[in-house]
Write a protein that holds these residues in place. Structure first.
Motif, PDB file in Angstrom:
ATOM      1  N   SER A   1      -8.541  -6.228  10.947  1.00  0.00           N
ATOM      2  CA  SER A   1      -9.819  -6.266  10.055  1.00  0.00           C
ATOM      3  C   SER A   1     -10.200  -7.621   9.899  1.00  0.00           C
ATOM      4  O   SER A   1     -10.998  -8.308   9.611  1.00  0.00           O
ATOM      5  CB  SER A   1     -10.066  -5.643   9.168  1.00  0.00           C
ATOM      6  OG  SER A   1      -9.638  -3.817   9.470  1.00  0.00           O
TER       7      SER A   1
ATOM      8  N   SER B   1       0.869  -1.233   0.232  1.00  0.00           N
ATOM      9  CA  SER B   1       0.058   0.152  -0.242  1.00  0.00           C
ATOM     10  C   SER B   1       1.198   1.556  -0.481  1.00  0.00           C
ATOM     11  O   SER B   1       0.639   1.957  -0.305  1.00  0.00           O
ATOM     12  CB  SER B   1      -1.032  -0.173   0.835  1.00  0.00           C
ATOM     13  OG  SER B   1      -0.313  -0.055   2.441  1.00  0.00           O
TER      14      SER B   1
ATOM     15  N   LEU C   1      -4.663  -0.151   0.215  1.00  0.00           N
ATOM     16  CA  LEU C   1      -4.304  -0.758  -0.936  1.00  0.00           C
ATOM     17  C   LEU C   1      -5.543  -0.175  -1.855  1.00  0.00           C
ATOM     18  O   LEU C   1      -6.101  -0.733  -1.730  1.00  0.00           O
ATOM     19  CB  LEU C   1      -4.126  -1.966  -1.011  1.00  0.00           C
ATOM     20  CG  LEU C   1      -3.066  -3.209  -1.763  1.00  0.00           C
ATOM     21  CD1 LEU C   1      -2.136  -2.431  -1.849  1.00  0.00           C
ATOM     22  CD2 LEU C   1      -2.999  -4.699  -1.856  1.00  0.00           C
TER      23      LEU C   1
ATOM     24  N   SER D   1      -2.926 -11.156   0.046  1.00  0.00           N
ATOM     25  CA  SER D   1      -2.302 -11.500   1.124  1.00  0.00           C
ATOM     26  C   SER D   1      -1.915 -10.539   1.659  1.00  0.00           C
ATOM     27  O   SER D   1      -2.106 -10.325   2.984  1.00  0.00           O
ATOM     28  CB  SER D   1      -0.795 -11.705   0.672  1.00  0.00           C
ATOM     29  OG  SER D   1      -1.218 -12.577   0.287  1.00  0.00           O
ATOM     30  N   ALA D   2      -1.676  -8.577   1.143  1.00  0.00           N
ATOM     31  CA  ALA D   2      -2.011  -7.590   2.196  1.00  0.00           C
ATOM     32  C   ALA D   2      -2.791  -7.801   2.759  1.00  0.00           C
ATOM     33  O   ALA D   2      -4.786  -7.429   2.067  1.00  0.00           O
ATOM     34  CB  ALA D   2      -1.451  -6.593   0.783  1.00  0.00           C
ATOM     35  N   PRO D   3      -3.195  -7.170   4.203  1.00  0.00           N
ATOM     36  CA  PRO D   3      -4.165  -7.311   4.785  1.00  0.00           C
ATOM     37  C   PRO D   3      -4.607  -5.169   4.870  1.00  0.00           C
ATOM     38  O   PRO D   3      -3.998  -4.563   4.415  1.00  0.00           O
ATOM     39  CB  PRO D   3      -3.482  -6.694   6.733  1.00  0.00           C
ATOM     40  CG  PRO D   3      -2.097  -6.954   6.178  1.00  0.00           C
ATOM     41  CD  PRO D   3      -1.757  -6.926   4.431  1.00  0.00           C
ATOM     42  N   VAL D   4      -6.144  -5.064   4.082  1.00  0.00           N
ATOM     43  CA  VAL D   4      -6.629  -4.778   4.265  1.00  0.00           C
ATOM     44  C   VAL D   4      -7.802  -3.828   5.062  1.00  0.00           C
ATOM     45  O   VAL D   4      -8.383  -4.453   5.571  1.00  0.00           O
ATOM     46  CB  VAL D   4      -7.385  -3.920   2.593  1.00  0.00           C
ATOM     47  CG1 VAL D   4      -7.832  -3.307   2.673  1.00  0.00           C
ATOM     48  CG2 VAL D   4      -6.364  -4.380   1.254  1.00  0.00           C
ATOM     49  N   PRO D   5      -7.353  -2.498   5.764  1.00  0.00           N
ATOM     50  CA  PRO D   5      -8.344  -2.067   7.032  1.00  0.00           C
ATOM     51  C   PRO D   5     -10.362  -2.362   6.711  1.00  0.00           C
ATOM     52  O   PRO D   5     -10.719  -1.679   5.157  1.00  0.00           O
ATOM     53  CB  PRO D   5      -8.216  -0.153   6.950  1.00  0.00           C
ATOM     54  CG  PRO D   5      -6.552  -0.848   6.872  1.00  0.00           C
ATOM     55  CD  PRO D   5      -6.669  -1.889   5.511  1.00  0.00           C
ATOM     56  N   GLY D   6     -10.949  -3.290   6.860  1.00  0.00           N
ATOM     57  CA  GLY D   6     -12.215  -3.710   6.599  1.00  0.00           C
ATOM     58  C   GLY D   6     -12.368  -4.015   5.655  1.00  0.00           C
ATOM     59  O   GLY D   6     -13.255  -4.570   5.337  1.00  0.00           O
ATOM     60  N   ARG D   7     -11.637  -5.201   5.703  1.00  0.00           N
ATOM     61  CA  ARG D   7     -11.259  -6.646   4.867  1.00  0.00           C
ATOM     62  C   ARG D   7     -11.651  -7.780   5.678  1.00  0.00           C
ATOM     63  O   ARG D   7     -10.450  -7.683   5.798  1.00  0.00           O
ATOM     64  CB  ARG D   7     -10.572  -6.653   3.574  1.00  0.00           C
ATOM     65  CG  ARG D   7     -10.573  -7.316   2.344  1.00  0.00           C
ATOM     66  CD  ARG D   7     -10.131  -7.478   0.869  1.00  0.00           C
ATOM     67  NE  ARG D   7      -8.339  -7.633   1.146  1.00  0.00           N
ATOM     68  CZ  ARG D   7      -7.600  -7.792   0.491  1.00  0.00           C
ATOM     69  NH1 ARG D   7      -7.935  -6.851  -0.949  1.00  0.00           N
ATOM     70  NH2 ARG D   7      -6.296  -8.258   0.511  1.00  0.00           N
ATOM     71  N   ARG D   8     -12.694  -8.358   5.861  1.00  0.00           N
ATOM     72  CA  ARG D   8     -12.341  -9.707   6.671  1.00  0.00           C
ATOM     73  C   ARG D   8     -12.422 -10.738   5.183  1.00  0.00           C
ATOM     74  O   ARG D   8     -13.244 -11.416   5.582  1.00  0.00           O
ATOM     75  CB  ARG D   8     -13.228 -10.034   7.525  1.00  0.00           C
ATOM     76  CG  ARG D   8     -13.502 -10.542   8.623  1.00  0.00           C
ATOM     77  CD  ARG D   8     -13.929 -11.034   9.262  1.00  0.00           C
ATOM     78  NE  ARG D   8     -13.760 -12.221   9.749  1.00  0.00           N
ATOM     79  CZ  ARG D   8     -13.192 -12.484  11.222  1.00  0.00           C
ATOM     80  NH1 ARG D   8     -13.158 -11.386  11.526  1.00  0.00           N
ATOM     81  NH2 ARG D   8     -13.078 -13.903  11.645  1.00  0.00           N
ATOM     82  N   SER D   9     -10.717 -10.291   4.977  1.00  0.00           N
ATOM     83  CA  SER D   9     -10.754 -12.104   3.584  1.00  0.00           C
ATOM     84  C   SER D   9      -9.724 -12.366   4.318  1.00  0.00           C
ATOM     85  O   SER D   9      -8.417 -12.215   4.368  1.00  0.00           O
ATOM     86  CB  SER D   9     -10.247 -11.066   2.381  1.00  0.00           C
ATOM     87  OG  SER D   9      -9.430 -10.640   2.432  1.00  0.00           O
ATOM     88  N   LEU D  10      -9.415 -13.659   4.451  1.00  0.00           N
ATOM     89  CA  LEU D  10      -8.583 -14.593   4.904  1.00  0.00           C
ATOM     90  C   LEU D  10      -7.873 -15.662   3.444  1.00  0.00           C
ATOM     91  O   LEU D  10      -9.127 -16.126   2.934  1.00  0.00           O
ATOM     92  CB  LEU D  10      -9.177 -15.533   5.828  1.00  0.00           C
ATOM     93  CG  LEU D  10      -8.777 -14.523   7.100  1.00  0.00           C
ATOM     94  CD1 LEU D  10      -9.649 -15.189   8.275  1.00  0.00           C
ATOM     95  CD2 LEU D  10      -7.487 -13.617   7.815  1.00  0.00           C
TER      96      LEU D  10
END
Lengths: 329, 646
Positions: B538, A217, B580, A258-267
């Motif tokens: 998150s 980011s 991102l 893979s990059a963690p994004v605030p507000g994204r709960r995706s594993l």
């Protein structure tokens, strides 16, 4: 389109290697292999990759702290490698470096004044009065109070120390600054301060940046063009927008996913097979093959060359089976 | 951004600011001070020798030979030639000190120079210089000194050279080791890019950092040098008659040890007093200057944080909560300063829930987590208030034995750096088996089987083979998986994960986060997840608590807090991180710095950096007011209307 300021042509850096006294082969690590890049005047080239991908070695090659074992690096039409050997000061006047660890890059026993005066004295040979004036300018440029000049590095927080590191790189009025993970050791609130200062300085002094980071980011927010490195090679390079909007290399895809994004709960789905190959025993062909969902036998046979995408000449990918659809997950 | 290091770092900084001077520290050390006093006395006496009313030390008086001490005119008696022993002792001490100090200076100069050049240049220069040093060291030192004196001829000056040469390797090796470490540091590269030549870097950048080590080494070698000088003189190779020197006086007295013991005992005692005082003083100097000792390596924290609670809260009536931490305060007492690392933190966890604690370094998030199981080092830390109810048991009140049972069983930790958490000399299997048998005694074969199951649980392929691997043979991600396996070894109800993915690459981080999320569901374990990254929060956390300057400023469900932050700090913290897919966004930076926790302002700690600050923010304590569902904010002028109306 502006002239390339820096041109790297199939640069290679091997650590170790050679033979022992008894003629046995010593282990060698290919930190950087066949890297070709160019940086145009006034742009920011982001270099992304994970630890061990060779991005810091590449940075050291560009500023002449290390020499490539093969390939050429040209800066403004002159051979940078030869210049680094013959006249390192001349090179240091034009190409500078900002280190990752702001505190470790400042000598604990020197005042900030002594640290910032060194390039003015040794690179520019300014007299005392001119040095004073320049010091004031520099401190102002990085938004620090002039009183700080007579303090020692341990009295500063990480963000302030990094601003001093930036001031030192600026001191000799260079054209190109290589920033090696300049914000990854900083707290997030301070990171923004430093990124904003870097952006301002670039506008004010017409600088060119090579910005190295593992943080996608951050790279996306500062770069005009991006090069993604994997295992010592460039996996994908092109305009930042295109790479982030429509990555073609499966590795770039994996990074973005893979990059963690605030507000994204995706594993990401679990998969223990996420390790880098052994640098002492590199696999044949594409190094990403073992982790790649699109890999075929062809990828094992030879290393894919960096090739242009159809209709997007600036976007080049080293993959036999690039992802063609637009938009990433 | 290791938060674990933050309290220690802060303390380190405070020490350097309000630290007593080096001299004060030295004077605090009784042994070193007494050494200094004795040494000063001897040195003064030796320096004053020409002006003291002493008889000529070389004047013989055969009539007065071998007078006992306290004889008239000869306080310490006379020797076999009738010379005054007191006078010879003072003059002899003068010679011994001069030789010892000059030999040390010579050895330090050449030894350090060789060490500096060898360490900095490396490669062939290093090899040649150090092999030369090795050759010097290959001879027994006294033999070498004897050989040198034999070659140059006996005499005090030659003895001095011999001793200096013999001690060069000691300095060279010490200094080379330090220099090698320093010349790979970033500031040396930085100096090179500032246009400094190698010579300037070596003497301008590296030497100032090596100097304390040279001084430490010198202070501990002077005594040794004096002994060696005495030894050579004793053998008749040093000071030549009639010159007095402590060693030659001892040698002279040796033949009449039984008839006139005072002739040898007095110089012997002098050598003892001199060397002892120098060594005591030297050790003191080393303790003051040596950064390793200064950093507190000598203070050994106790096994559990001291609990000195002023207030013990009532047991709350929440049956469904696994952990209920009420009003925790943890302080560090350093010098006269009190660092309120954590002041009044409340949080709770239900079974199988994941709570994220977010904050910048120094916000107290790690100290909060370490306080739970008494892992905050005492001294200087102590828990000064609050209670932590785990399944109805107050963790701050349980016995040490019970705490030991709980650690690693009901509550386990996963730390940031798996490489320093795992012991480098034991295999993964050994360490897992130890973690299991510490709480459940069983046969090793059984424990191995269980360890294999654990590795399989954390998705490590080929677990049986991996049991025999040492930590350094595994990659960072693998090591963190092993640490997680260890945390799960005894079916922990609560896992405290302190920045478990900060040291990992993004792709590996994503895997570890997925693993932890899946495991907590499989095992129904609660996770207290400490991080500085809202993206990570998150991904795995159900709820989040934002900490600033030792207090929770906002808490709520992750989605709620992220989409509508109520505290201005939370809002700023979210806005200052590049996201991102949104490269155009100008980052909002938070100006200023967080307050130092030993000087917290009255009212809101964020007031000085807050754009919404008003006069009432700076007076009185601001409570954490609840609103909405499971939300609370510590702010008088929150960002959302909902929060403002509570």
């Amino acid at each position: 389109m502006a002239e390339p300021l820096l041109e790297i042509d199939s640069a290679e850096r091997i650590f170790g290697g050679g033979r022992s006294l008894l003629g046995r082969k010593l282990p060698a690590v290919h930190a950087v292999q066949g890297v070709s890049l160019d940086v145009r005047k006034g742009e920011t080239l982001g270099v992304v990759g994970e630890s061990g991908c060779g991005k810091s070695t590449l940075a050291r090659l560009i500023v002449g702290l290390d020499k490539p074992t093969a390939g050429t690096i040209t800066f403004d039409g002159r051979d940078l490698v030869a210049e680094a050997r013959r006249d390192p000061q001349r090179l240091a006047r034009r190409v500078q470096y900002v280190f990752q660890d702001p505190v470790a890059s400042l000598n604990p026993r020197k005042t900030i004044r002594a640290i910032l005066e060194a390039p003015l004295r040794h690179l520019l040979a300014l007299d005392k009065k001119a040095r004073q004036a320049r010091l004031k300018e520099l401190m102002e440029a990085v938004n620090l109070a002039p009183e700080f000049l007579d303090r020692y590095p341990h009295e500063f927080s990480g963000g302030q120390a990094q601003r001093i590191g930036i001031a030192r790189a600026l001191a000799a009025d260079p054209e190109l600054i290589v920033l090696d993970e300049p914000v990854s050791a900083l707290d997030v609130s301070v990171q923004a301060q430093v990124l904003n200062i870097l952006d301002d300085l670039k506008q004010r002094f017409g600088l060119t940046y090579v910005f190295i980071s593992h943080d996608l980011s951050v790279v996306e927010s500062v770069s005009d063009r991006v090069a993604v490195m994997y295992f010592g090679r460039i996996a994908e390079t092109g305009p930042a927008r295109e790479i982030f909007a429509a990555p073609r290399h499966p590795y770039t895809h994996l990074l973005l996913k893979s990059a963690p994004v605030p507000g994204r709960r995706s594993l990401v789905p679990e998969d223990a097979n996420t390790e880098l190959p052994d640098p002492y025993d590199p696999p044949p062909g594409c190094a990403f093959h073992a982790r790649c969902p699109r890999g075929t036998d062809r990828c094992l046979a030879s290393h894919p060359p960096l090739e242009q995408a159809a209709g997007r000449p600036a976007h080049r990918t080293a993959c036999y089976h690039p992802v063609e659809e637009r938009g990433h997950a | 951004m290791s938060d674990t290091a933050a309290p220690a770092m802060r303390i380190g900084k405070a020490r350097s600011a309000g630290r007593p001077s080096a001299l004060r520290l030295l004077l605090n050390n009784t042994l070193a001070t007494s050494g200094l006093v004795v040494l000063l006395l001897i040195v003064l006496l030796a320096l004053a020798a020409p002006v003291l009313p002493l008889p000529d030390p070389d004047m013989t008086a055969p009539a007065d030979r071998l007078l006992r001490p306290l004889a008239e005119g000869h306080l310490l008696g006379t020797d076999a030639l009738g010379r005054d022993i007191l006078s010879r002792l003072v003059w002899g001490a003068r010679v011994s000190l001069a030789v010892g100090i000059s030999a040390t200076l010579i050895a330090a100069f050449f030894g350090s120079l060789i060490g500096l050049v060898a360490g900095y240049a490396g490669g062939r220069v290093d090899t040649i210089l150090m092999r030369g040093i090795d050759m010097v060291m290959a001879f027994p030192y006294i033999l070498l000194a004897l050989a040198i004196v034999a070659a140059l001829g006996p005499g005090l000056l030659n003895a001095l050279y011999a001793i200096a040469v013999v001690n060069i390797p000691f300095f060279a090796r010490n200094i080379r080791g330090i220099t090698i470490g320093l010349s790979r540091r970033e500031f040396v590269d930085a100096a090179r890019l500032s246009g400094k030549s190698n010579m300037r870097i070596l003497f301008g950048e590296v030497l100032p950092n090596v100097l304390p080590i040279i001084i430490i080494t010198m202070s501990t070698t002077i005594g040794w040098m004096i002994l060696e000088t005495a030894g050579l003189s004793f053998l008749g190779l040093g000071a030549q008659p009639p010159q007095a020197d402590l060693g030659s006086m001892l040698g002279d007295g040796r033949k009449i040890l039984f008839t006139a013991p005072h002739v040898s005992i007095i110089p012997g005692l002098m050598i003892f007093a001199l060397v002892m005082s120098i060594n005591l003083f030297g050790d003191g100097v080393r303790d003051v200057l040596d950064p390793r000792l200064k950093s507190g390596a000598l203070t050994r924290p106790v096994a559990r944080t001291a609990v000195k609670r002023e207030n013990v809260p009532e047991k709350p009536a929440h049956e469904d909560r696994l952990l209920d931490l009420v009003d925790l305060s943890t302080q560090f007492h350093v010098g006269g300063d009190v660092y309120r690392a954590v002041s009044g933190v409340d949080l709770y966890l239900k079974g199988g829930e994941c709570l994220g604690i977010v904050g910048e370094s120094g916000s107290g998030k790690s100290v909060t987590a370490m306080s739970l199981m008494g892992l905050v080092p005492t001294p200087p830390g102590s828990i000064t208030g609050g209670a932590a109810w785990l399944n109805g048991e107050d963790l701050f009140a349980v016995s040490d034995e019970r705490m030991r049972q709980l650690r690693g069983a009901d509550v386990s930790h996963v730390f940031q750096d798996p490489l320093s958490t795992l012991h480098p000399l034991f295999t993964v299997g050994d360490q897992l088996a130890e973690a299991i048998t510490a709480h459940r005694p069983m046969k090793r074969s059984q424990a191995d089987g269980r360890a294999e199951d654990l590795l399989r649980l954390v998705r490590i392929t080929n677990p049986r083979a991996r049991l025999k691997a040492y930590p350094h043979e595994l990659s960072g991600g693998m090591r963190q998986r092993v640490c997680i396996a260890m945390a799960l070894a005894n079916d922990a109800r609560l896992i405290i994960a302190d920045e478990p993915t900060t040291a990992l690459d993004v792709t590996v981080q994503a895997q570890i986060l997925s693993l932890m999320d899946a495991l907590r569901r499989e095992k129904d374990a609660a996770i207290l997840f400490i991080t500085h990254d809202f993206g990570v929060v998150s991904a795995v956390c159900d709820r989040v608590a934002v900490m600033y300057a030792g207090r929770i400023v906002e808490t709520g469900r992750t989605q709620d807090v992220l989409s509508a932050p109520a505290h201005p700090y939370t809002g700023k913290l979210i806005d200052c991180v590049p996201v991102l897919g949104q490269p155009e966004r100008r980052l909002a930076s938070i100006e200023g710095r967080p307050p130092v926790v030993n000087k917290l302002p009255a009212g809101c700690a964020f007031a000085d950096r807050c754009p919404r600050v008003e006069a009432d923010c700076r007076t009185g304590d601001i409570p954490l007011s609840s609103f909405g569902e499971e939300r609370a904010v510590r702010c008088l002028h929150p960002l959302t209307r909902e929060a403002a109306h509570g």
